[in-house]
Design an enzyme around this catalytic site. Structure first.
Site, mmCIF file in Angstrom:
data_model
loop_
_atom_site.group_PDB
_atom_site.id
_atom_site.type_symbol
_atom_site.label_atom_id
_atom_site.label_comp_id
_atom_site.label_asym_id
_atom_site.label_seq_id
_atom_site.Cartn_x
_atom_site.Cartn_y
_atom_site.Cartn_z
ATOM 1 N N LYS A 76 0.863 -1.186 0.000
ATOM 2 C CA LYS A 76 0.000 0.000 0.000
ATOM 3 C C LYS A 76 0.896 1.231 0.000
ATOM 4 O O LYS A 76 2.025 1.191 0.516
ATOM 5 C CB LYS A 76 -0.893 0.015 1.247
ATOM 6 C CG LYS A 76 -2.112 0.915 1.128
ATOM 7 C CD LYS A 76 -3.242 0.221 0.390
ATOM 8 C CE LYS A 76 -4.515 1.077 0.417
ATOM 9 N NZ LYS A 76 -5.626 0.385 -0.259
ATOM 10 N N GLY A 174 -21.786 5.407 3.266
ATOM 11 C CA GLY A 174 -20.830 5.867 2.272
ATOM 12 C C GLY A 174 -21.451 5.834 0.894
ATOM 13 O O GLY A 174 -22.134 4.863 0.536
ATOM 14 N N VAL A 178 -17.349 2.982 -3.963
ATOM 15 C CA VAL A 178 -17.803 1.659 -3.538
ATOM 16 C C VAL A 178 -19.289 1.680 -3.182
ATOM 17 O O VAL A 178 -20.081 0.863 -3.668
ATOM 18 C CB VAL A 178 -16.977 1.146 -2.347
ATOM 19 C CG1 VAL A 178 -17.515 -0.201 -1.860
ATOM 20 C CG2 VAL A 178 -15.506 1.023 -2.724
#
Length: 372
Positions: A76, A174, A178
């Site tokens: 990452k 959210g 996504v």
């Protein structure tokens, strides 16, 4: 913090910190474990990225790649910079230059918070290498998996595998790449989306939100879509609404043990990375609420990334339909397997999924002679 304290029997194998005085950019790359392949993971840009955060997410990538049984290693990267700043491109180019020793030989960048498909194109341009970053626009031969919504698509497919979705109530925390893609696919599968949220508040409607309208508003207003839709409630309402499926698809650490005891749902499908604490996972298991762990549920992005990696120097574009089919079949099978394994092992689904992934990584480490 002392970076050495991050290291355990799995990794990280390498931590590289970079900075650029001209742009003010600071960044970090964490390559966690490469026993099953070279490092591959997303790259996020926020003003408050930390080494510990990126190391934690790199470990998630190790388990995610192993969890879907694809041969890349966990890694990452993070850039400490405001993605809304006019200096974003210069900072991104500086970050890419500083990591030119590692990228793309040891690590290939991907999209995460704060970065877009155009940013992938910028990195490819800066390093003069089409294989330096995945997620570039289709016009450059890339597989635009954010545009395709592969991660959210996979989240909904997982839920549909474990529960017949038609008529079921779904709440999504959210409404980014996504969450929006998940809501779209849930609606296509016949579910009733009763709540969504963004940083500007929550929308709750027991009768079902108009997902098509919400998606159009998101295209025009971004996170402000919830306000444009109307009747916004305070954040958190989307988590407490009675539903059949709850999808935390925002940030990490949003569901603690106390909140886990209050949730009114049957199934939690983790769209975000690390949204539940260990204590919360145990509470949910005790209450009989099934949980599909993040690195199983939101692995649609890594499946797509694997296709993109395979074709990164090919003149032939990847067929999106092939990717979506693979995301569906791979994630559905993995989610069902994890539920069975958790029952068999008498553990939470997180523990079972992690143990399965660890067994695969450890086998690779032994074969390479990295452990006894």
């Amino acid at each position: 913090m002392d970076v050495l304290e991050l290291m355990d029997e799995w990794g990280p194998e390498k931590v590289v910190c970079v900075s650029d005085r001209r742009t003010g950019m600071k960044g970090v790359l964490v390559i966690d474990n490469t026993a099953r392949g070279m490092g591959k993971g997303g790259t996020r840009m926020t003003p408050n990225v930390t080494v510990a955060e990126i190391a934690r997410l790199a470990r998630v990538m190790t388990w995610k790649w192993a969890g879907v049984d694809l041969f890349f290693g966990g890694a990452k990267a993070g850039i400490v910079f405001d993605p809304s700043s006019p200096g974003k491109e210069a900072a991104l180019r500086a970050f890419a230059r500083k990591l030119s020793n590692e990228v793309p030989r040891e690590y290939v960048l991907g999209l995460d918070m704060g970065l877009t498909e155009r940013d992938a194109a910028i990195v490819q341009d800066e390093l003069s290498d089409r294989g330096a970053m995945m997620g570039a626009p289709a016009q450059l031969g890339g597989l635009p998996y954010d545009e395709l919504g592969v991660t959210g698509y996979g989240v909904a497919e997982v839920a549909d595998e474990l529960m017949e979705l038609r008529g079921k109530r779904v709440a999504v925390q959210g409404f980014g790449a996504v969450g929006a893609a998940a809501a779209k696919r849930f609606a296509e599968l016949g579910a009733v989306v009763v709540a969504v949220s963004s940083v500007h508040g929550a929308l709750v409607d027991a009768g079902g939100l108009d997902v098509t309208r919400l998606l159009k508003l998101r295209d025009e207003f971004g996170d402000l879509a919830v306000k444009e839709y109307g009747d916004v409630r305070e954040l958190g309402a989307e988590l407490r609404v009675p539903c059949d499926v709850l999808v935390p698809a925002a940030l990490q650490d949003v569901i603690d043990a106390e909140l886990a005891g209050e949730l009114d749902t049957t199934l939690v499908v983790e769209g975000a990375n690390l949204p539940t604490s260990v204590a919360a996972q145990e509470v949910l298991a005790e209450r009989g609420i099934a949980v599909v762990p993040d690195f199983i549920a939101n692995a649609g992005g890594v499946v797509a990334a694997a296709f993109a990696m395979d074709a990164r120097y090919s003149p032939f574009p990847v067929n999106p339909a092939t990717v979506l089919e693979a995301v569906s079949s791979k994630l559905r099978a993995n989610a069902a397997n994890v539920i069975v394994e958790a029952r068999s092992r008498g553990t939470t689904t997180h523990v079972a999924a992690r143990e399965l992934a660890q067994e695969r990584v450890l086998a690779a480490m032994r074969l390479r002679g990295r452990v006894a």
